[in-house]
Scaffold this motif. Structure first.
Motif, PDB file in Angstrom:
ATOM      1  N   TRP A   1      -6.236   4.649   1.626  1.00  0.00           N
ATOM      2  CA  TRP A   1      -5.143   5.455   2.146  1.00  0.00           C
ATOM      3  C   TRP A   1      -4.012   4.565   2.649  1.00  0.00           C
ATOM      4  O   TRP A   1      -4.249   3.518   3.241  1.00  0.00           O
ATOM      5  CB  TRP A   1      -5.626   6.349   3.288  1.00  0.00           C
ATOM      6  CG  TRP A   1      -6.789   7.207   2.926  1.00  0.00           C
ATOM      7  CD1 TRP A   1      -8.100   6.984   3.217  1.00  0.00           C
ATOM      8  CD2 TRP A   1      -6.756   8.409   2.152  1.00  0.00           C
ATOM      9  NE1 TRP A   1      -8.892   7.972   2.689  1.00  0.00           N
ATOM     10  CE2 TRP A   1      -8.086   8.869   2.031  1.00  0.00           C
ATOM     11  CE3 TRP A   1      -5.732   9.154   1.559  1.00  0.00           C
ATOM     12  CZ2 TRP A   1      -8.425  10.033   1.338  1.00  0.00           C
ATOM     13  CZ3 TRP A   1      -6.062  10.314   0.881  1.00  0.00           C
ATOM     14  CH2 TRP A   1      -7.391  10.738   0.770  1.00  0.00           C
ATOM     15  N   SER A   2      -2.786   5.013   2.440  1.00  0.00           N
ATOM     16  CA  SER A   2      -1.627   4.332   3.012  1.00  0.00           C
ATOM     17  C   SER A   2      -1.432   4.798   4.446  1.00  0.00           C
ATOM     18  O   SER A   2      -2.103   5.728   4.910  1.00  0.00           O
ATOM     19  CB  SER A   2      -0.370   4.649   2.192  1.00  0.00           C
ATOM     20  OG  SER A   2       0.029   5.999   2.407  1.00  0.00           O
TER      21      SER A   2
ATOM     22  N   ARG B   1       0.829  -1.202   0.000  1.00  0.00           N
ATOM     23  CA  ARG B   1       0.000   0.000   0.000  1.00  0.00           C
ATOM     24  C   ARG B   1       0.869   1.261   0.000  1.00  0.00           C
ATOM     25  O   ARG B   1       0.613   2.215  -0.735  1.00  0.00           O
ATOM     26  CB  ARG B   1      -0.914  -0.017   1.237  1.00  0.00           C
ATOM     27  CG  ARG B   1      -2.292   0.569   1.023  1.00  0.00           C
ATOM     28  CD  ARG B   1      -3.093   0.650   2.295  1.00  0.00           C
ATOM     29  NE  ARG B   1      -3.209  -0.596   3.012  1.00  0.00           N
ATOM     30  CZ  ARG B   1      -4.089  -1.554   2.718  1.00  0.00           C
ATOM     31  NH1 ARG B   1      -4.910  -1.399   1.699  1.00  0.00           N
ATOM     32  NH2 ARG B   1      -4.136  -2.655   3.427  1.00  0.00           N
TER      33      ARG B   1
ATOM     34  N   ALA C   1       1.104   3.994  -3.002  1.00  0.00           N
ATOM     35  CA  ALA C   1       0.669   5.360  -2.699  1.00  0.00           C
ATOM     36  C   ALA C   1       1.794   6.369  -2.899  1.00  0.00           C
ATOM     37  O   ALA C   1       1.545   7.518  -3.303  1.00  0.00           O
ATOM     38  CB  ALA C   1       0.163   5.430  -1.263  1.00  0.00           C
TER      39      ALA C   1
ATOM     40  N   GLY D   1      -0.979   8.364   4.847  1.00  0.00           N
ATOM     41  CA  GLY D   1      -2.089   9.242   4.512  1.00  0.00           C
ATOM     42  C   GLY D   1      -2.158   9.620   3.050  1.00  0.00           C
ATOM     43  O   GLY D   1      -2.803  10.614   2.686  1.00  0.00           O
ATOM     44  N   ARG D   2      -1.514   8.827   2.184  1.00  0.00           N
ATOM     45  CA  ARG D   2      -1.552   9.107   0.747  1.00  0.00           C
ATOM     46  C   ARG D   2      -2.569   8.211   0.059  1.00  0.00           C
ATOM     47  O   ARG D   2      -2.779   7.075   0.453  1.00  0.00           O
ATOM     48  CB  ARG D   2      -0.158   8.922   0.143  1.00  0.00           C
ATOM     49  CG  ARG D   2       0.833   9.954   0.675  1.00  0.00           C
ATOM     50  CD  ARG D   2       2.198   9.796   0.079  1.00  0.00           C
ATOM     51  NE  ARG D   2       3.102  10.844   0.572  1.00  0.00           N
ATOM     52  CZ  ARG D   2       4.387  10.902   0.290  1.00  0.00           C
ATOM     53  NH1 ARG D   2       4.955   9.967  -0.472  1.00  0.00           N
ATOM     54  NH2 ARG D   2       5.126  11.878   0.786  1.00  0.00           N
ATOM     55  N   ARG D   3      -3.158   8.750  -0.993  1.00  0.00           N
ATOM     56  CA  ARG D   3      -4.302   8.122  -1.644  1.00  0.00           C
ATOM     57  C   ARG D   3      -3.864   7.011  -2.606  1.00  0.00           C
ATOM     58  O   ARG D   3      -2.839   7.121  -3.291  1.00  0.00           O
ATOM     59  CB  ARG D   3      -5.089   9.181  -2.431  1.00  0.00           C
ATOM     60  CG  ARG D   3      -6.305   8.673  -3.172  1.00  0.00           C
ATOM     61  CD  ARG D   3      -7.486   8.501  -2.271  1.00  0.00           C
ATOM     62  NE  ARG D   3      -8.631   7.922  -2.980  1.00  0.00           N
ATOM     63  CZ  ARG D   3      -9.804   7.704  -2.427  1.00  0.00           C
ATOM     64  NH1 ARG D   3     -10.015   8.045  -1.169  1.00  0.00           N
ATOM     65  NH2 ARG D   3     -10.796   7.167  -3.113  1.00  0.00           N
TER      66      ARG D   3
END
Length: 302
Positions: free
Chosen positions: A249-250, A229, A233, A253-255
């Motif tokens: 989300w990773s 993940r 991301a 906090g990245r998509r």
């Protein structure tokens, strides 16, 4: 056409999440199954429940009114299942084996519900790989298993798949492939690929890759879904994994976005297994019926 609980569950999930794709991920089924169920429901009612938009779906006025009825019906059914009878009298111990992916992303919620339904039944969970699970079922060490039935071919086991989780391409939020109308293995083969290895994921992946003239450009093999993940991301690579383990989300906090591949990719099937010709105990029967009721579409084999 008769109204079914399956249709109501799929309708409620779609109404709450606002997207067919997100409802499918939440329910761990295919998007086409959600779409078909809602169409059947609309046909039965003779009215439109959703307005389709570019960003998802919104309830019509009728849909909003029907949602309240759907909540009431589902709550009544859930309450009816708690009427003291077998739930209050079923006792004993049930040994259930589960594989890593199932235990991490599917089973805990259902164990909690089973504990609430059958408070006098003790469920012992054991996390194992597929080979150990199969051996334990055959030797009687475990009563049942919840595992990736799509990986099992042992003729000594009876299988009952419950869900079929679609596999999609995972990419970072600004990946160039998101601009394509369709994506194929040929295009994925040029991307750095992060290969998950846990629960035979790498072997499964190579089976469907080997049906094409292409091969993945593997830059990392890892047993950690969170590592996959994060790599995806952060834009370091892409992956092909099932909706069941997808989260948007990773840890940073990245998509993460998903893309449905144009080429055929088999779904990941999850279900029950037990030794063939074994007489199901009352506890085994109760667990089996719980999952049948929850997912409504049992597909028995063996």
């Amino acid at each position: 056409m008769a109204l079914t609980l399956r249709q109501l569950k799929y309708f409620v999930a779609t109404a709450e999440l606002g997207q067919l794709s997100q409802a499918a991920i939440h329910l761990t089924i295919s998007q086409s199954a959600v779409t078909s169920a809602i169409k059947e429901l609309e046909d039965s009612l003779g009215t439109q429940l959703f307005v389709r938009t570019a960003s998802g779906v919104t309830l019509t006025d009728t849909g909003r009114r029907f949602l309240n009825h759907a909540y009431t019906i589902l709550a009544s059914v859930d309450e009816a299942m708690r009427i003291p009878n077998l739930e209050s009298t079923l006792t004993g111990t049930l040994a259930i084996a589960a594989s890593y992916t199932v235990l991490g992303y599917f089973l805990p919620h259902h164990i909690q519900r089973l504990n609430a339904l059958y408070p006098r039944l003790t469920i012992q969970l054991h996390e194992l790989n597929r080979d150990a699970i199969e051996e334990g079922l055959i030797t009687g060490q475990y009563d049942m298993a919840v595992l990736l039935t799509s990986n099992v071919s042992n003729p000594e086991l009876a299988l009952e798949p419950m869900i079929h989780s679609v596999r999609r391409l995972w990419v970072g939020a600004h990946h160039a492939l998101l601009k394509r109308e369709s994506v194929t293995f040929a295009e994925v083969a040029h991307e750095p690929f992060v290969m998950l290895t846990v629960d035979e994921a790498a072997q499964t992946a190579m089976r469907y890759w080997n049906e094409t003239p292409w091969r993945p450009n593997v830059i990392l093999r890892t047993s950690s879904v969170e590592a996959v993940r994060s790599m995806v991301a952060n834009g370091s690579g892409v992956a092909i994994l099932s909706d069941m383990v997808y989260r948007p989300w990773s840890l940073e906090g990245r998509r993460i976005e998903t893309i449905m591949l144009l080429d055929a990719v088999p779904a990941m099937s999850v279900g029950l297994a037990w030794r063939k010709n074994k007489e199901l105990s009352p506890a085994m029967h109760a667990v089996r019926e719980y999952f049948r009721h929850t997912f409504m579409e049992p597909r028995a084999s063996g």
